[in-house]
Write an enzyme that holds these catalytic residues in place. Sequence first.
Site, PDB file in Angstrom:
ATOM      1  N   CYS A  78       0.849  -1.199   0.000  1.00  8.94           N
ATOM      2  CA  CYS A  78       0.000   0.000   0.000  1.00  8.94           C
ATOM      3  C   CYS A  78       0.882   1.246   0.000  1.00  8.94           C
ATOM      4  O   CYS A  78       2.006   1.240   0.512  1.00  8.94           O
ATOM      5  CB  CYS A  78      -0.878  -0.025   1.255  1.00  8.94           C
ATOM      6  SG  CYS A  78      -1.888   1.447   1.487  1.00  8.94           S
ATOM      7  N   CYS A  90      -7.043  -3.076   4.551  1.00 12.50           N
ATOM      8  CA  CYS A  90      -6.823  -1.651   4.239  1.00 12.50           C
ATOM      9  C   CYS A  90      -7.624  -1.223   3.022  1.00 12.50           C
ATOM     10  O   CYS A  90      -8.614  -0.516   3.142  1.00 12.50           O
ATOM     11  CB  CYS A  90      -5.344  -1.308   4.053  1.00 12.50           C
ATOM     12  SG  CYS A  90      -5.106   0.454   3.691  1.00 12.50           S
ATOM     13  N   HIS A 115       4.884   6.160   2.196  1.00 11.36           N
ATOM     14  CA  HIS A 115       4.992   7.467   2.858  1.00 11.36           C
ATOM     15  C   HIS A 115       6.042   7.425   3.963  1.00 11.36           C
ATOM     16  O   HIS A 115       6.750   8.407   4.188  1.00 11.36           O
ATOM     17  CB  HIS A 115       3.643   7.874   3.478  1.00 11.36           C
ATOM     18  CG  HIS A 115       2.635   8.333   2.471  1.00 11.36           C
ATOM     19  ND1 HIS A 115       1.282   8.358   2.721  1.00 11.36           N
ATOM     20  CD2 HIS A 115       2.789   8.784   1.210  1.00 11.36           C
ATOM     21  CE1 HIS A 115       0.659   8.800   1.650  1.00 11.36           C
ATOM     22  NE2 HIS A 115       1.550   9.069   0.724  1.00 11.36           N
ATOM     23  N   HIS A 120       0.710  -2.805   6.906  1.00 11.54           N
ATOM     24  CA  HIS A 120      -0.462  -2.588   7.771  1.00 11.54           C
ATOM     25  C   HIS A 120      -1.709  -3.218   7.161  1.00 11.54           C
ATOM     26  O   HIS A 120      -2.807  -2.962   7.617  1.00 11.54           O
ATOM     27  CB  HIS A 120      -0.679  -1.084   7.956  1.00 11.54           C
ATOM     28  CG  HIS A 120      -0.930  -0.410   6.646  1.00 11.54           C
ATOM     29  ND1 HIS A 120       0.087  -0.080   5.777  1.00 11.54           N
ATOM     30  CD2 HIS A 120      -2.076  -0.079   6.024  1.00 11.54           C
ATOM     31  CE1 HIS A 120      -0.432   0.429   4.686  1.00 11.54           C
ATOM     32  NE2 HIS A 120      -1.737   0.436   4.781  1.00 11.54           N
ATOM     33  N   SER A 152       0.680   3.822   1.763  1.00 12.15           N
ATOM     34  CA  SER A 152       0.942   4.410   3.087  1.00 12.15           C
ATOM     35  C   SER A 152       2.273   3.929   3.673  1.00 12.15           C
ATOM     36  O   SER A 152       2.894   4.645   4.457  1.00 12.15           O
ATOM     37  CB  SER A 152      -0.189   4.077   4.050  1.00 12.15           C
ATOM     38  OG  SER A 152      -1.402   4.559   3.530  1.00 12.15           O
TER      39      SER A 152
HETATM   40  C1  CXF Z   1      -3.244   4.302   6.488  1.00 14.90           C
HETATM   41  C2  CXF Z   1      -3.660   5.308   7.475  1.00 14.90           C
HETATM   42  C3  CXF Z   1      -2.527   5.711   8.352  1.00 14.90           C
HETATM   43  C4  CXF Z   1      -1.928   4.527   9.009  1.00 14.90           C
HETATM   44  C5  CXF Z   1      -1.544   3.485   8.042  1.00 14.90           C
HETATM   45  C6  CXF Z   1      -2.657   3.105   7.131  1.00 14.90           C
HETATM   46  N1  CXF Z   1      -4.369   3.987   5.689  1.00 14.90           N
HETATM   47  C7  CXF Z   1      -4.296   3.434   4.486  1.00 14.90           C
HETATM   48  O1  CXF Z   1      -3.311   3.089   3.907  1.00 14.90           O
HETATM   49 ZN    ZN Z   2      -3.005   1.085   3.333  1.00 21.83          ZN
END
Ligand code: CXF
Ligand code: ZN
Length: 366
Positions: free
Chosen positions: A40, A168, A45, A61, A42
């Site tokens: 993902c 997710c 990031h 996650h 995220s």
């Molecule tokens: C994220 C939101 C912040 C924490 C990790 C997951 N959501 C989707 O990827």
């Molecule tokens: Zn995610």
Amino acid sequence: MKMKAAVLTETNTPFRIETVDLQPPQAGEVLVKMAASGVCHSDWHIVEGLSYYPLPIICGHEGAGIVEAVGEGVTSVKPGDHATLNFRANCGDCFYCQRGKPNLCEVYTPVLRSGLQIDGTSRVSLNGEPIFVMTGLGCFAEYVVIPQEACVPIRPDVPLEVAALVGCAVSTGVGAAIYTADVRPGESVAVYGAGGVGLNIIMGAAMCGADPIIAVDTNSSKMEIAREFGATHSLYSDDTTIDEIQKLTAGRGADHVFESVGLVALQETAFAATRPGGTLTLVGLTPLGSGTNLPGSVITRTEKVIRGSFYGSVLPQRDFPIFLDLYRNGKLKLDELVTRRYRLDEINEAYQDMLTGEVARGIIVF
Ligand code: CXF
Ligand code: ZN
């Protein structure tokens, strides 16, 4: 015990596969043997330093696996249960949990950001030094030790790859359409971004009876995919996109617009594509500290509504099983979302593929 994990030691460097130490589950915790972990944005990031977590960290996650052992006092799962992991554990009892908003739980918010468990320590270490885990999980590892609140038991007859996505992308996307935005039959929907989350928003909007459902993406390979997932129209994103959306919505703009990518400029564009009185739902995560310019002068005069959607406003213990039932009954196309599988030691390649936008969802399989 020893296990393999993908560890991020410094931002903007590759994940490194390390053999780390994992402690047994403490009271209220669960040991899960991972079967699948989704790739993902995220996690990326964190790699880019746009989402502040302590390092070194095990990211990941979006996962599913099989419960291997439980700590003292665990009542919600038992060894052998299949489970989807919830990246937003909740206490069930705080101000927000009591008001049906476990995605805002104020007990777990600081815990999950700390990269540690609720007692302030980590279960994972490397050469005696603690390793942090993303959102209390850290799915890019062969095992996780997590709070029981983060371990949602599911039916055993669904592939664990699919179950991982529910943790997710599916919850974030489908939930944004059906719960956060509460899309109604016949409403027009435009979705910016047709990746893992955007395709799920499209499926959620389709289940709600939306029409038209307009997908917008900068990747031309997504045009056909978006229609397979329920979009009635797909638009290659360029200067004419807003005009096209207006043509499809009697010149007004869409009743509902979703931004699923997490780009400041795209949030502003999505606002412009929303009709007066319509709702813009912000689903994609923009970097912490970034500022989106949504003009108050226009918001007041047009009564546009801007909503944030975090984890699709879902209640994981209730909704993960519902989404998997919908999948089993053919209402959610989740097999089709998994476009490529990788081994854990191919994780850097998996993220490069995600960045090129060629895959709907990559999955690490264990
Ligand atoms: C994220 C939101 C912040 C924490 C990790 C997951 N959501 C989707 O990827
Ligand atoms: Zn995610």
